[in-house]
Scaffold this motif. Sequence first.
Motif, PDB file in Angstrom:
ATOM      1  N   CYS A  22       3.675  41.965  -4.485  1.00 52.71           N
ATOM      2  CA  CYS A  22       2.660  40.973  -4.833  1.00 52.71           C
ATOM      3  C   CYS A  22       3.258  39.568  -4.898  1.00 52.71           C
ATOM      4  N   ILE A  23       4.340  39.426  -5.621  1.00 53.54           N
ATOM      5  CA  ILE A  23       4.970  38.113  -5.768  1.00 53.54           C
ATOM      6  C   ILE A  23       5.557  37.656  -4.430  1.00 53.54           C
ATOM      7  N   GLY A  24       6.121  38.606  -3.683  1.00 53.21           N
ATOM      8  CA  GLY A  24       6.668  38.252  -2.369  1.00 53.21           C
ATOM      9  C   GLY A  24       5.601  37.730  -1.431  1.00 53.21           C
ATOM     10  N   ALA A  25       4.414  38.303  -1.484  1.00 53.42           N
ATOM     11  CA  ALA A  25       3.316  37.842  -0.631  1.00 53.42           C
ATOM     12  C   ALA A  25       2.763  36.510  -1.128  1.00 53.42           C
ATOM     13  N   LEU A  26       2.634  36.366  -2.447  1.00 51.87           N
ATOM     14  CA  LEU A  26       2.086  35.112  -2.984  1.00 51.87           C
ATOM     15  C   LEU A  26       3.019  33.920  -2.751  1.00 51.87           C
ATOM     16  N   ARG A  27       4.296  34.129  -2.946  1.00 53.77           N
ATOM     17  CA  ARG A  27       5.277  33.039  -2.834  1.00 53.77           C
ATOM     18  C   ARG A  27       5.914  32.959  -1.448  1.00 53.77           C
ATOM     19  N   GLU A  28       5.531  33.867  -0.570  1.00 53.91           N
ATOM     20  CA  GLU A  28       6.107  33.957   0.779  1.00 53.91           C
ATOM     21  C   GLU A  28       7.625  34.078   0.709  1.00 53.91           C
ATOM     22  N   ASN A  29       8.085  34.924  -0.212  1.00 56.38           N
ATOM     23  CA  ASN A  29       9.509  35.150  -0.411  1.00 56.38           C
ATOM     24  C   ASN A  29       9.925  36.314   0.481  1.00 56.38           C
TER      25      ASN A  29
ATOM     26  N   PHE B  95      12.828  37.777   0.861  1.00 58.36           N
ATOM     27  CA  PHE B  95      13.685  38.780   0.223  1.00 58.36           C
ATOM     28  C   PHE B  95      12.850  39.826  -0.504  1.00 58.36           C
ATOM     29  N   LEU B  96      11.865  39.388  -1.284  1.00 55.36           N
ATOM     30  CA  LEU B  96      11.018  40.333  -2.007  1.00 55.36           C
ATOM     31  C   LEU B  96      10.173  41.161  -1.056  1.00 55.36           C
ATOM     32  N   LEU B  97       9.697  40.566   0.030  1.00 54.03           N
ATOM     33  CA  LEU B  97       8.916  41.324   1.012  1.00 54.03           C
ATOM     34  C   LEU B  97       9.772  42.365   1.730  1.00 54.03           C
ATOM     35  N   LYS B  98      11.028  42.009   2.040  1.00 54.93           N
ATOM     36  CA  LYS B  98      11.941  42.989   2.651  1.00 54.93           C
ATOM     37  C   LYS B  98      12.247  44.116   1.668  1.00 54.93           C
ATOM     38  N   PHE B  99      12.499  43.757   0.401  1.00 50.82           N
ATOM     39  CA  PHE B  99      12.736  44.759  -0.645  1.00 50.82           C
ATOM     40  C   PHE B  99      11.537  45.712  -0.732  1.00 50.82           C
TER      41      PHE B  99
ATOM     42  N   SER C   7       9.156  46.343   1.545  1.00 49.83           N
ATOM     43  CA  SER C   7       8.946  47.158   2.752  1.00 49.83           C
ATOM     44  C   SER C   7      10.020  48.226   2.910  1.00 49.83           C
ATOM     45  N   VAL C   8      11.267  47.906   2.562  1.00 49.75           N
ATOM     46  CA  VAL C   8      12.337  48.910   2.676  1.00 49.75           C
ATOM     47  C   VAL C   8      12.093  50.066   1.715  1.00 49.75           C
ATOM     48  N   PHE C   9      11.785  49.756   0.466  1.00 48.81           N
ATOM     49  CA  PHE C   9      11.571  50.831  -0.502  1.00 48.81           C
ATOM     50  C   PHE C   9      10.279  51.587  -0.237  1.00 48.81           C
ATOM     51  N   LEU C  10       9.271  50.918   0.298  1.00 48.01           N
ATOM     52  CA  LEU C  10       8.051  51.621   0.686  1.00 48.01           C
ATOM     53  C   LEU C  10       8.330  52.583   1.836  1.00 48.01           C
ATOM     54  N   GLY C  11       9.171  52.166   2.770  1.00 48.64           N
ATOM     55  CA  GLY C  11       9.581  53.048   3.865  1.00 48.64           C
ATOM     56  C   GLY C  11      10.386  54.236   3.376  1.00 48.64           C
ATOM     57  N   ILE C  12      11.288  53.982   2.426  1.00 47.86           N
ATOM     58  CA  ILE C  12      12.090  55.078   1.858  1.00 47.86           C
ATOM     59  C   ILE C  12      11.185  56.087   1.163  1.00 47.86           C
ATOM     60  N   ILE C  13      10.237  55.612   0.388  1.00 49.31           N
ATOM     61  CA  ILE C  13       9.302  56.520  -0.297  1.00 49.31           C
ATOM     62  C   ILE C  13       8.496  57.320   0.711  1.00 49.31           C
ATOM     63  N   PHE C  14       8.046  56.668   1.782  1.00 50.48           N
ATOM     64  CA  PHE C  14       7.281  57.366   2.816  1.00 50.48           C
ATOM     65  C   PHE C  14       8.099  58.486   3.446  1.00 50.48           C
ATOM     66  N   PHE C  15       9.347  58.203   3.814  1.00 49.22           N
ATOM     67  CA  PHE C  15      10.175  59.228   4.450  1.00 49.22           C
ATOM     68  C   PHE C  15      10.553  60.335   3.474  1.00 49.22           C
ATOM     69  N   LEU C  16      10.705  60.027   2.197  1.00 53.38           N
ATOM     70  CA  LEU C  16      10.963  61.079   1.210  1.00 53.38           C
ATOM     71  C   LEU C  16       9.746  62.005   1.066  1.00 53.38           C
TER      72      LEU C  16
END
Length: 110
Positions: A9-16, A18-22, A24-33
């Motif tokens: 949420c904060i990554g999208a609001l602030r266009e950060n 680093f937070l968006l990569k964090f 997406s990476v953890f969302l991908g990890i959860i998906f593959f698990l």
Amino acid sequence: MFILGFAGCIGALRENTFLLKFFSVFLGIIFFLELTAGVLAFVFKDWIKDQLYFFINNNIRAYRDDIDLQNLIDFTQEYWQCCGAFGADDWNLNIYFNCTDSNASRERCG
């Protein structure tokens, strides 16, 4: 989950980035698990089914020993409209409900 959602949420609001990569990476990890867990559940479905039957039958034996377990079993049987792991005969494992002539319980064959 809160930290992951907050980062997205904060990554999208602030266009950060680093937070968006964090996020997406953890969302991908959860998906593959979850995908791995689904594949393993499919591959070992007979073992899982045997463990589930063993768990249900052990809990039927201890039905009157724990009020929380009793409420859980009652809820699941009402929700799925079933009784026992294989059928109503599973309740013969319980000392209070077994349907033998030697059982003096008032709940016999109940």
